[in-house]
Design a protein around this motif. Structure first.
Motif, mmCIF file in Angstrom:
data_model
loop_
_atom_site.group_PDB
_atom_site.id
_atom_site.type_symbol
_atom_site.label_atom_id
_atom_site.label_comp_id
_atom_site.label_asym_id
_atom_site.label_seq_id
_atom_site.Cartn_x
_atom_site.Cartn_y
_atom_site.Cartn_z
ATOM 1 N N LEU A 51 0.820 -1.210 0.000
ATOM 2 C CA LEU A 51 0.000 0.000 0.000
ATOM 3 C C LEU A 51 0.858 1.267 0.000
ATOM 4 C CD1 LEU A 51 -2.807 -1.060 2.506
ATOM 5 C CD2 LEU A 51 -3.090 -0.624 0.061
ATOM 6 N N GLN A 62 2.057 1.870 -3.416
ATOM 7 C CA GLN A 62 0.976 2.380 -4.255
ATOM 8 C C GLN A 62 0.702 3.855 -3.957
ATOM 9 O OE1 GLN A 62 -2.657 0.120 -4.074
ATOM 10 N NE2 GLN A 62 -3.701 1.381 -5.595
ATOM 11 N N SER A 63 0.791 4.219 -2.677
ATOM 12 C CA SER A 63 0.588 5.621 -2.292
ATOM 13 C C SER A 63 1.592 6.535 -2.993
ATOM 14 C CB SER A 63 0.732 5.786 -0.773
ATOM 15 O OG SER A 63 -0.518 5.831 -0.151
ATOM 16 N N LYS A 72 -6.224 7.502 -2.207
ATOM 17 C CA LYS A 72 -4.982 7.654 -1.449
ATOM 18 C C LYS A 72 -5.272 7.983 0.012
ATOM 19 C CE LYS A 72 -0.496 10.071 -1.699
ATOM 20 N NZ LYS A 72 -0.436 10.574 -0.327
ATOM 21 N N TYR A 81 -7.566 4.927 1.626
ATOM 22 C CA TYR A 81 -7.087 3.555 1.677
ATOM 23 C C TYR A 81 -5.566 3.423 1.708
ATOM 24 C CZ TYR A 81 -11.949 2.408 0.765
ATOM 25 O OH TYR A 81 -13.315 2.311 0.868
ATOM 26 N N THR A 82 -4.871 3.865 0.661
ATOM 27 C CA THR A 82 -3.442 3.538 0.596
ATOM 28 C C THR A 82 -2.641 4.238 1.691
ATOM 29 O OG1 THR A 82 -3.008 5.287 -1.030
ATOM 30 C CG2 THR A 82 -3.557 3.094 -1.877
ATOM 31 N N GLU A 112 -6.497 0.756 -9.899
ATOM 32 C CA GLU A 112 -6.097 1.200 -8.562
ATOM 33 C C GLU A 112 -6.882 0.486 -7.473
ATOM 34 O OE1 GLU A 112 -6.865 3.228 -11.042
ATOM 35 O OE2 GLU A 112 -4.923 4.174 -11.515
ATOM 36 N N ILE A 150 -5.517 -2.177 -4.486
ATOM 37 C CA ILE A 150 -5.796 -2.095 -3.046
ATOM 38 C C ILE A 150 -6.242 -3.452 -2.530
ATOM 39 C CG2 ILE A 150 -7.371 -1.109 -1.324
ATOM 40 C CD1 ILE A 150 -7.285 1.488 -2.988
#
Length: 929
Positions: free
Chosen positions: A552, A555-556, A637, A640-641, A685, A689
């Motif tokens: 995560l 990904q952020s 963002k 979640y991330t 995306e 997640i």
């Protein structure tokens, strides 16, 4: 202790009541023509006041339309306040009619505010030595308190006399205007002195005196020593004109010319016929029944003298309860002998109301502070277990108490009732106790009775069903950054608050159970679905799900880079830089600078930039498309991330969501912290997640999802033979629909035709119009209308179901699921065509959504029961999202358990078509889906 004198002049701040009622009761309350929530709320509060206080004189005062003398004095007065909502404005006249029919004087004077009328009458009455009780939630009224004038906040039952004002504000009533002038008021746009808050204002007034004295002694302020005292004299001097203006604006006028006098404000006999007419028109059935069964409309105080006694068990000035709830009877259990008596009471009671008090709302980390019990009306007690300040020789040990209480808590035959017992069960689980014997939950009783009939928290239900105002948490704990946790609250206050929770829960259950029992189908939904689901949710929430925080975080970082790119592209498209998150700036760019068409306006009349508008504009213009992508990624963002890694519980190493049973109108579960229902599945995306929801070593993630459940429910409800045949023979329903409405053989249906048919299938069950379908598919409206017309020709049972459902909904005011859950539609007979059409669309869709919700809940109960009986150690139920269950399964048992879970889910309901559950598995949630 505050004593309310007998037979006071009661002055009701009707405008304060009006807004509080409007926001306290659901907007969905309606008689089919106009909303009625504010009318109901105000009348409910007036009845409560009349029941609590015996008085011959009472008046309700409202603000009049138009400007007041304060607007002439300061044109920006109340400039920040939004206009009165249309949904509230239309309720004022019906409310005034009811108040007059109740025999209560109603006053509204142009050019002044309700406060000024109340102030004038209070001053006149006080001068005659007449006791006055002002009912308001407005702190400005504290300036009116004197030896004869007392305030009561009906929503909290806080009573303020002179000593109460000093205790609450730190200053006497005669300095309240100075206090307000220094602080200002953002709501009323009173400027005040910048940098002066409540603490500074109090320090100035306590240390030196009122506003005029302050300006005479500016040189003395620095010596007061509070934070910022050295620069305060200059601030006061620089803002003297504002302070003096604020003083004038905050001063309640005491010489309004009135035709009424305090002696003339006598209650009169209610107009029974007018009340019957109003209550019938407004659909206030219980009050109407009172009158039709012989009632006169007169509401008498239950016991005149009871209202003059404050409850001395707390220091929060809480008093004036209806006589049926007497907090002074509650017991605080402090000794072993007292606890032994209560243990025996619990063992002998047929039903016990149970409530826990903790130091945190998060059940995964909260510590148990105390427990309250009730075994009958008023027969309630609080058992403190870990208050910080208790230091008594016989203080009961939390561990000892829980050891003694555990057999009763875990006894399936010891029946308990609570308000949101899921939370209490999770608290006990932290101490190795499995709460069993969950017989009733008042939150769920209220929810099953009417999911849209009002809030289902205890305070709201007590006010709605019992006409009782509970002690609020803020009353005993304070608010803001200085709010205490429950273990820090003084014992007398804590005991009254906690024991009342149990007492009110017991009473609510008696009231709600009698209503539920009138409808067997609702009883079945409650007893067979909602209550058995509670321990399932407890287990799921405590299990949690494993998260790959590194994935995560990576990904952020990638999303952050993409956001930067989108921002630069948006700036280039706009020709200037702007705040991407500012609707106001975006509004200026899109509609003023670029001249894009205005699709929709906000209530204030400015062009809207909401998602729906941007989606429409994005079809033709690049900037709205960039903004949409930016907003979507930014939300992913932040929600979640970025957030999920911070939500990992340090004790379990997992993320634990909270499921809510009593939120949605249709019966579906919702979840928060994190919200699992909103993780996108159709974009890359969102799928990434889901890849971060992982299985531990030696396990797999198993996801089992109902296939096209709402369409199958439609086939069952409509009985349409073509739909039944398609599902019975296992056809691809979207391809079958495409073949029917486009007139091609099933084997020749193209992917584009299937896509269009899918939009038709789902669009119709959600009430989509031809215009909406055309917009979604990007085709002419005429072509979309032909698709729909042909659909109804091929599936006539669906059209018949829709027409019958609309008709039944209009007649009954609700629709039902297959299992009997009622989904109320308060707007179904509205004269407002838009509202009525919306309710009709909901009437068609709600039985499908509601039935799907019932089925997944029944499936969860079946799966959980099987896991507890046979699957322990091999499988855990992790999550429920939409029509899907997500489990964590030992790798070697995967195929056996996958098959078993599918079988259990498919057996959750017996429809006219097969109920199909499709399974997938993998190392993470995305692979399993």
């Amino acid at each position: 202790m505050v004593r309310i004198p007998d037979n006071p002049l009661i002055l009701i701040d009707g405008s304060s009541y009006l807004y509080r009622a409007f926001h306290a009761y659901p907007e969905t309350m309606s008689n089919g023509e106009i909303p009625t929530n504010a009318v109901y709320g105000v009348v409910n509060m007036l009845r409560s006041m009349m029941r609590q206080f015996a008085s011959d004189r009472m008046a309700v005062i409202f603000d009049a339309k138009g400007k007041t003398f304060r607007d002439d004095m300061y044109p920006d007065y109340k400039a920040n306040r939004p206009p009165m909502p249309d949904l509230l404005r239309c309720q004022i006249e019906p409310l005034h009619e009811v108040i007059r029919a109740m025999g209560l004087p109603l006053i509204s004077i142009p050019g002044v505010e309700a406060d000024d009328v109340i102030g004038t009458l209070a001053r006149q009455a006080s001068a005659q030595g007449m006791p006055v009780l002002i009912s308001t939630g407005d702190k400005d009224m504290a300036q009116l308190v004197d030896e004869n004038v007392t305030l009561i906040n009906t929503m909290t039952n806080v009573v303020l006399d002179r000593e109460g004002v000093i205790e609450k504000f730190g200053i006497p009533p005669e300095l309240i205007i100075d206090y307000l002038a220094l602080m200002g008021d953002k709501v009323d746009n009173i400027p005040g002195v910048p940098g002066v808050g409540d603490k500074t204002a109090t320090a100035l007034l306590q240390g030196i005196g009122g506003l005029s004295t302050l300006y005479e002694r500016l040189d003395d302020i620095a010596a007061l020593g509070f934070r910022g005292s050295k620069t305060m004299a200059k601030k006061l001097l620089d803002n003297q004109s504002n302070a003096e203006l604020s003083y004038q604006l905050a001063t309640i006028k005491l010489d309004v010319e009135l035709s009424q006098t305090p002696d003339s404000l006598l209650k009169t006999t209610p107009d029974r016929d007018a009340l019957i007419q109003s209550f019938s028109k407004l659909a206030f059935k219980s009050w109407l029944n009172e009158l039709l069964e012989g009632g006169t409309g007169v509401i008498d105080a239950v016991e005149k003298s009871a209202n003059s006694r404050a409850n001395d068990s707390t220091k929060s000035n809480v008093t004036s309860q209806a006589a049926t709830i007497d907090r002074s009877q509650y017991q605080t259990i402090l000794t072993q002998s007292e606890w032994k008596i209560w243990l025996e009471k619990l063992a002998q009671a047929d039903l016990v109301a149970l409530d826990t008090e903790t130091d945190n709302l998060d059940a995964m980390i909260a510590n148990l502070v105390g427990i309250s019990f009730a075994v009958g009306e008023g027969d309630a007690a609080y058992l403190p277990l870990s208050h910080d300040y208790i230091d008594a020789p016989e203080q009961l040990s939390r561990d000892d108490v829980l050891t003694q209480l555990k057999p009763w808590l875990e006894d399936t035959q010891a029946h308990k009732v609570g308000q949101n017992l899921k939370y209490d069960a999770e608290i006990f689980a932290r101490y190795g106790i499995t709460l069993r014997g969950i017989a009733h939950d008042t939150m769920l009783e209220s929810y099953v009775l009417n999911s849209v009939g009002g809030k289902h928290d205890m305070d709201s239900m007590a006010l709605r069903y019992l006409q009782h105002s509970c002690i609020s948490f803020e009353q005993v704990a304070g608010k803001g950054k200085n709010q205490l946790t429950f273990n820090q609250i003084e014992l007398a206050q804590a005991a009254a608050y906690a024991a009342e929770d149990a007492d009110v829960t017991w009473r609510l259950h008696q009231h709600l159970q009698s209503q539920l029992e009138q409808t067997p189908s609702l009883c079945s939904v409650y007893h067979d679905i909602e209550v058995p689901l509670v321990p399932v949710l407890v287990q799921m929430e405590r299990t949690g799900v494993l998260i790959d925080d590194m994935k995560l975080s990576a990904q952020s970082q990638e999303i952050a880079l993409r956001l930067d790119e989108l921002e630069q592209k948006a700036f280039e498209a706009a020709g200037e830089t702007f705040n991407m998150n500012s609707p106001k700036q975006l509004q200026a760019i899109l509609f003023e600078k670029m001249g894009l068409p205005v699709v929709k306006k906000t209530p204030s009349g400015t062009p809207s930039t909401n998602e729906e508008v941007l989606q429409e504009l994005a079809l033709d213009y690049p900037l709205p498309k960039l903004i949409l992508e930016y907003r979507g990624l930014a939300k992913l963002k932040s929600t979640y991330t970025d957030k999920l890694p911070r939500m990992i519980n340090p004790e379990t190493g997992r993320v634990h969501t909270s499921y809510h049973q009593a939120v949605t109108a249709t019966g579906r579960l919702s979840s928060t912290d994190p919200n699992l229902q909103n993780i996108p599945i159709r974009n890359e995306e969102g799928r990434r997640i889901r890849q971060a929801f992982i299985a531990p070593q030696g396990y797999k993630i198993l996801a089992v999802d109902y296939s096209q459940i709402e369409l199958r429910i439609m086939a069952h409800l409509s009985g349409d033979q073509a739909l039944l045949d398609a599902f019975t023979h296992g056809k691809d329903i979207h391809a079958a629909t495409a073949a029917e409405i486009m007139g091609v053989p099933l084997e020749q249906v193209t992917s584009e035709q299937r896509r269009r048919a899918k939009a038709v299938n789902f669009g119709l069950i959600y009430g989509m119009s031809a215009f909406g379908l055309a917009k979604q598919l990007g085709i002419p409206r005429g072509e979309a209308q032909r698709y729909m017309d042909t659909y109804f020709e091929r599936y006539p049972g669906v059209m018949r179901y829709m027409e019958e459902t609309r008709s039944q909904a209009a007649e009954k005011g609700y629709v039902e699921t297959i299992f009997g859950r009622r989904l109320h539609l308060p707007e179904i007979q509205s004269r407002n065509a838009m509202r009525r059409k919306g309710a009709e669309r909901a009437a068609i869709n709600a039985p499908m959504q509601g039935t799907a919700a019932d089925i997944i809940k029944k499936a969860m109960i079946l799966v959980s029961d099987w896991i507890n009986a046979e699957g322990a150690g091999r499988v855990k139920l992790l999550m429920q999202v939409h029509d899907e269950l997500v489990l964590e399964v030992k790798q070697e048992d995967l195929h056996e358990i996958e098959s078993k879970v599918q079988d259990l889910m498919e057996s959750a309901a017996n429809l006219s078509v097969p109920l199909v559950a499709e399974a997938g598995h993998g190392d993470n949630w995305d692979q399993a889906h």
